[in-house]
Design a protein around this motif. Structure first.
Motif, PDB file in Angstrom:
ATOM      1  N   ARG A   1      13.698  96.254  45.664  1.00  0.00           N
ATOM      2  CA  ARG A   1      13.592  95.998  44.236  1.00  0.00           C
ATOM      3  C   ARG A   1      14.120  94.590  43.948  1.00  0.00           C
ATOM      4  N   ILE A   2      13.250  93.735  43.434  1.00  0.00           N
ATOM      5  CA  ILE A   2      13.610  92.357  43.133  1.00  0.00           C
ATOM      6  C   ILE A   2      14.195  92.277  41.727  1.00  0.00           C
ATOM      7  N   ILE A   3      15.352  91.641  41.620  1.00  0.00           N
ATOM      8  CA  ILE A   3      16.032  91.470  40.334  1.00  0.00           C
ATOM      9  C   ILE A   3      16.318  89.982  40.152  1.00  0.00           C
ATOM     10  N   GLY A   4      15.782  89.397  39.109  1.00  0.00           N
ATOM     11  CA  GLY A   4      16.013  87.984  38.848  1.00  0.00           C
ATOM     12  C   GLY A   4      17.173  87.773  37.897  1.00  0.00           C
ATOM     13  N   ALA A   5      18.021  86.808  38.224  1.00  0.00           N
ATOM     14  CA  ALA A   5      19.148  86.443  37.353  1.00  0.00           C
ATOM     15  C   ALA A   5      19.066  84.941  37.092  1.00  0.00           C
ATOM     16  N   PRO A   6      18.227  84.536  36.141  1.00  0.00           N
ATOM     17  CA  PRO A   6      17.906  83.115  35.949  1.00  0.00           C
ATOM     18  C   PRO A   6      18.948  82.368  35.121  1.00  0.00           C
ATOM     19  N   THR A   7      20.109  82.192  35.686  1.00  0.00           N
ATOM     20  CA  THR A   7      21.183  81.543  34.944  1.00  0.00           C
ATOM     21  C   THR A   7      21.615  80.249  35.604  1.00  0.00           C
ATOM     22  N   ASP A   8      21.969  79.268  34.786  1.00  0.00           N
ATOM     23  CA  ASP A   8      22.598  78.056  35.307  1.00  0.00           C
ATOM     24  C   ASP A   8      23.921  77.793  34.602  1.00  0.00           C
ATOM     25  N   TYR A   9      24.518  78.852  34.025  1.00  0.00           N
ATOM     26  CA  TYR A   9      25.796  78.701  33.338  1.00  0.00           C
ATOM     27  C   TYR A   9      26.888  78.186  34.279  1.00  0.00           C
ATOM     28  N   GLY A  10      26.816  78.599  35.535  1.00  0.00           N
ATOM     29  CA  GLY A  10      27.890  78.258  36.461  1.00  0.00           C
ATOM     30  C   GLY A  10      27.728  76.935  37.155  1.00  0.00           C
ATOM     31  N   ALA A  11      26.585  76.275  36.960  1.00  0.00           N
ATOM     32  CA  ALA A  11      26.292  75.050  37.699  1.00  0.00           C
ATOM     33  C   ALA A  11      26.575  73.810  36.869  1.00  0.00           C
ATOM     34  N   ASN A  12      26.599  72.678  37.546  1.00  0.00           N
ATOM     35  CA  ASN A  12      26.828  71.420  36.838  1.00  0.00           C
ATOM     36  C   ASN A  12      25.539  70.641  36.622  1.00  0.00           C
ATOM     37  N   ARG A  13      24.401  71.173  37.121  1.00  0.00           N
ATOM     38  CA  ARG A  13      23.114  70.521  36.940  1.00  0.00           C
ATOM     39  C   ARG A  13      22.098  71.560  36.492  1.00  0.00           C
TER      40      ARG A  13
ATOM     41  N   LEU B   1      17.696  87.428  42.963  1.00  0.00           N
ATOM     42  CA  LEU B   1      17.290  86.029  42.997  1.00  0.00           C
ATOM     43  C   LEU B   1      18.051  85.254  41.927  1.00  0.00           C
ATOM     44  N   GLY B   2      18.841  84.257  42.365  1.00  0.00           N
ATOM     45  CA  GLY B   2      19.497  83.386  41.402  1.00  0.00           C
ATOM     46  C   GLY B   2      18.652  82.155  41.159  1.00  0.00           C
ATOM     47  N   GLY B   3      18.993  81.436  40.139  1.00  0.00           N
ATOM     48  CA  GLY B   3      20.261  81.404  39.466  1.00  0.00           C
ATOM     49  C   GLY B   3      21.358  80.757  40.331  1.00  0.00           C
ATOM     50  N   ASP B   4      22.405  80.332  39.621  1.00  0.00           N
ATOM     51  CA  ASP B   4      23.534  79.744  40.316  1.00  0.00           C
ATOM     52  C   ASP B   4      24.394  80.847  40.927  1.00  0.00           C
TER      53      ASP B   4
ATOM     54  N   ASN C   1      16.944  75.025  43.171  1.00  0.00           N
ATOM     55  CA  ASN C   1      16.714  74.242  41.957  1.00  0.00           C
ATOM     56  C   ASN C   1      15.372  73.522  42.070  1.00  0.00           C
ATOM     57  N   PRO C   2      14.320  74.064  41.443  1.00  0.00           N
ATOM     58  CA  PRO C   2      12.990  73.461  41.554  1.00  0.00           C
ATOM     59  C   PRO C   2      12.911  72.040  41.016  1.00  0.00           C
ATOM     60  N   VAL C   3      13.777  71.710  40.070  1.00  0.00           N
ATOM     61  CA  VAL C   3      13.764  70.361  39.503  1.00  0.00           C
ATOM     62  C   VAL C   3      14.091  69.321  40.572  1.00  0.00           C
ATOM     63  N   LEU C   4      14.919  69.696  41.531  1.00  0.00           N
ATOM     64  CA  LEU C   4      15.348  68.785  42.584  1.00  0.00           C
ATOM     65  C   LEU C   4      14.575  68.979  43.877  1.00  0.00           C
TER      66      LEU C   4
ATOM     67  N   GLY D   1      18.499  73.421  35.826  1.00  0.00           N
ATOM     68  CA  GLY D   1      17.294  73.643  36.616  1.00  0.00           C
ATOM     69  C   GLY D   1      17.353  74.824  37.542  1.00  0.00           C
ATOM     70  N   VAL D   2      18.569  75.221  37.954  1.00  0.00           N
ATOM     71  CA  VAL D   2      18.677  76.324  38.899  1.00  0.00           C
ATOM     72  C   VAL D   2      18.276  77.655  38.267  1.00  0.00           C
ATOM     73  N   ASP D   3      18.224  77.706  36.938  1.00  0.00           N
ATOM     74  CA  ASP D   3      17.763  78.926  36.275  1.00  0.00           C
ATOM     75  C   ASP D   3      16.294  79.217  36.556  1.00  0.00           C
ATOM     76  N   MET D   4      15.552  78.231  37.029  1.00  0.00           N
ATOM     77  CA  MET D   4      14.146  78.425  37.377  1.00  0.00           C
ATOM     78  C   MET D   4      13.961  78.874  38.824  1.00  0.00           C
TER      79      MET D   4
END
Length: 300
Positions: free
Chosen positions: A6-18, A99-102, A274-277, A20-23
């Motif tokens: 079972r895949i569970i996505g947690a698209p958060t970047d609250y914990g990161a300093n950059r 799947l994260g997420g930070d 982080n797809p942005v990077l 994009g990782v939410d994607m």
């Protein structure tokens, strides 16, 4: 290992300093995760993503009553919901693939995976993530989840993020970038830590095998947390905190194959894509491949 994943996505970047990782969850799915798992004979169910407000809509200092920690209230909200999802997945007889997420989401994953259980943890990461709100130089919670889940530090507002995991059943693999307070905390704790120097000297196979033995000793299963910055940036460019000198493509696959062979995997999370990077979704594709190896994919 349970047949249904079972895949569970947690698209958060609250914990990161950059940003994009939410994607990351979307990028990993786009790289063909479900198809990879289906090809291994797994029944793959995608529960979608937790609903997470954009960081730009929140005040990072609203709940930071201790130290310089940012977005504590938001991290808590996400982790508590994720913990429920992971625990329910295991109770249903399925396997949680988060799947994260930070990496702050690991607090939730570990709390869910260790509910009514005695799980061990193997932490594949360039960083120990052993800071606390009092010691963190940045205030970014993605540098604190392992310490939080082991009950170290104060996180304010009556939140106790401890997952009740025994530190003697925790192994960190591939460390190469720690703050000085982390070095002291890791040395004084009961966790087992393997640096990249250990991998250089002994090889990734023996180190991973010993790490899994530590995590599995007397436990009901092993949670594996895989931060993609564990790999060298030449292999995984799309991460927020790259550190040179990480494991190679083949070393990473060899480690995940050993995880599969050990047979005690209880839960798995892939974080910090982080797809942005990234370059041509290379890091997300690698995350997908490594998940497949952890679930038993082989050349022959």
């Amino acid at each position: 290992m349970r047949r249904e994943v079972r895949i569970i996505g947690a698209p958060t970047d609250y914990g990161a300093n950059r940003r994009g990782v939410d994607m990351g969850p979307s990028a990993i799915r786009y790289a063909g995760l479900a198809a990879e798992l289906d090809s291994l004979g797994r029944t793959c169910t995608d529960d979608g993503d937790l609903t997470v407000a954009r960081a730009e809509e929140r005040n990072p200092d609203a709940a930071s009553t201790i130290g310089s920690a940012k977005f504590l209230r938001e991290v808590r909200e996400v982790c508590e919901r994720l913990s429920e999802e992971v625990a329910a997945t295991i109770a249903d007889g399925a396997f949680p693939l988060v799947l994260g997420g930070d990496h702050s989401i690991a607090i939730g994953t570990m709390n869910g995976a260790n509910r009514d259980a005695d799980a061990g943890v193997v932490w594949f990461d360039a960083h120990a993530d052993f800071n606390t709100p009092e010691t963190s130089p940045s205030g970014n919670v993605h540098g604190m989840p392992l310490a939080a889940a082991l009950g170290y530090g104060e996180f304010g507002e009556g939140w106790n993020p401890s997952a009740g995991i025994d530190p003697s059943n925790v192994a960190l693999v591939g460390l190469r970038d720690l703050d000085e307070p982390e070095r002291v905390a890791v040395r004084e704790s009961d966790v087992t830590a393997f640096t990249m120097s250990d991998i250089d000297e002994r090889g990734v196979g023996p180190v991973t095998e010993e790490a899994l033995e530590v995590a599995a000793d007397g436990t009901t299963g092993v949670h594996v947390s895989l931060d993609l910055d564990w790999l060298d940036p030449n292999e995984a460019p799309g991460v927020g905190t790259p550190v040179r000198g990480g494991v190679t493509y083949r070393e990473a696959h060899a480690a995940m194959e050993i995880v599969a062979d050990q047979g005690a995997l209880r839960s798995l999370e892939l974080v910090e894509v982080n797809p942005v990077l990234d370059e041509r979704n290379e890091t997300a594709s690698l995350a997908t491949e490594l998940a497949a190896s952890a679930f038993g994919k082989r050349v022959i």
